[in-house]
Design an enzyme around this catalytic site. Structure first.
Site, PDB file in Angstrom:
ATOM      1  CG  HIS A 292      -1.934  -1.163   1.152  1.00  0.00           C
ATOM      2  ND1 HIS A 292      -2.626  -1.611   2.249  1.00  0.00           N
ATOM      3  CD2 HIS A 292      -2.301  -1.976   0.130  1.00  0.00           C
ATOM      4  CE1 HIS A 292      -3.379  -2.637   1.906  1.00  0.00           C
ATOM      5  NE2 HIS A 292      -3.203  -2.889   0.627  1.00  0.00           N
TER       6      HIS A 292
ATOM      7  CB  CYS B  33       7.196  19.181 -11.720  1.00  0.00           C
ATOM      8  SG  CYS B  33       7.656  19.244  -9.977  1.00  0.00           S
TER       9      CYS B  33
ATOM     10  CB  CYS C 281       5.327  21.013  -5.887  1.00  0.00           C
ATOM     11  SG  CYS C 281       6.885  20.983  -6.785  1.00  0.00           S
TER      12      CYS C 281
ATOM     13  CG  ASN D 263      -4.500 -11.206  13.718  1.00  0.00           C
ATOM     14  OD1 ASN D 263      -3.960 -10.101  13.826  1.00  0.00           O
ATOM     15  ND2 ASN D 263      -5.765 -11.334  13.361  1.00  0.00           N
TER      16      ASN D 263
END
Ligand SMILES: [Zn+2]
Length: 248
Positions: free
Chosen positions: A120, A131, A149, A212
């Site tokens: 992910h 850019c 940016c 888990n």
């Protein structure tokens, strides 16, 4: 807790692959946003984290997206825990072939691991949508509103949003590692998120281990199921290794 059996499996394995989810990072203080649903409902007009972290929401409501993202996805103080550090030792010993992770915190890389497949993406990598200039996490963390940016374009985190496809080469690499593994350790994930969950079905090796707190659909085919906190399990494994003179 049966760490003895886990240690024996690790000792006898040569091509371990680790498949991890949010539960690997909770020991580093990063909450699992999927299990914190109720927590966020109020501040988001009832929108679920999955809705906010979607491609559609990002394009329609970028300001709200970044407010939430900064607050709940970025943990600049987080450090690798015992699980991350143990896996780094295994990679150094050439026992661990790869880490496949659903986490975006970059903690496996921070621990030193190189063979990491981040399904992910990663919050530490960000790019200008105009850019293509690269920016560190700080550029997003310290921006007010939408991070921009120098060229004026929006800086987008290299994180796979809901509605976006994971990088193809990452998926291909991850599947290849799992297919060639002799041991697969699935940890800190309930295997609820696709396509990652189906990757684990490619495993044809000898030892399947699940760590888990909750049940997973893969429990039935596992050789060993440990229902404990992931970092605590590896802390104990490490401690026993040290006591018995085994590496690490
Ligand atoms: Zn730019």
């Amino acid at each position: 807790m049966n760490t003895e059996q886990l240690r024996e499996i690790i000792r006898s394995s040569r091509r371990i692959v680790f498949f991890g989810g949010a539960g690997v990072s909770t020991g580093s203080g990063i909450p699992d946003y999927r299990s914190g649903r109720g927590l966020y409902a109020e501040e988001t007009d009832g929108l679920s984290p999955e809705m906010i972290l979607s491609k559609t929401f990002f394009y329609l409501q970028p300001e709200k997206f970044f407010d939430w993202y900064r607050k709940h996805m970025l943990y600049p103080e987080a450090k690798p825990n015992a699980a991350h550090r143990y896996l780094y030792e295994l990679e150094k010993q050439d026992k661990l072939r790869g880490i496949v992770t659903q986490n975006i915190d970059g903690l496996h890389r921070q621990a030193g691991n190189i063979r990491v497949y981040e399904l992910h993406g990663n919050v530490h990598e960000n790019h200008c949508m105009e850019c293509g200039a690269a920016y560190p996490m700080d550029a997003v963390l310290h921006a007010r509103g939408i991070p921009r940016c120098e060229c004026g374009g929006v800086i987008k985190p290299d994180v796979v949003l809901y509605g976006e496809a994971p990088e193809k080469y990452v998926c291909i690499g991850a599947r290849r590692e799992i297919t060639n593994a002799d041991t697969l350790i699935i940890a800190g994930t309930s295997l609820a998120v696709e396509p990652a969950a189906s990757f684990t079905e490619d495993f044809r090796g000898k030892h399947l281990v699940i760590i888990n707190k909750e049940e997973t659909p893969a429990d039935a085919r596992a050789e060993l199921v440990i229902r404990e906190d992931v970092s605590e399990v590896f802390r104990q494994v490490w401690e026993k290794d040290t006591e018995s003179g085994d590496r690490p």
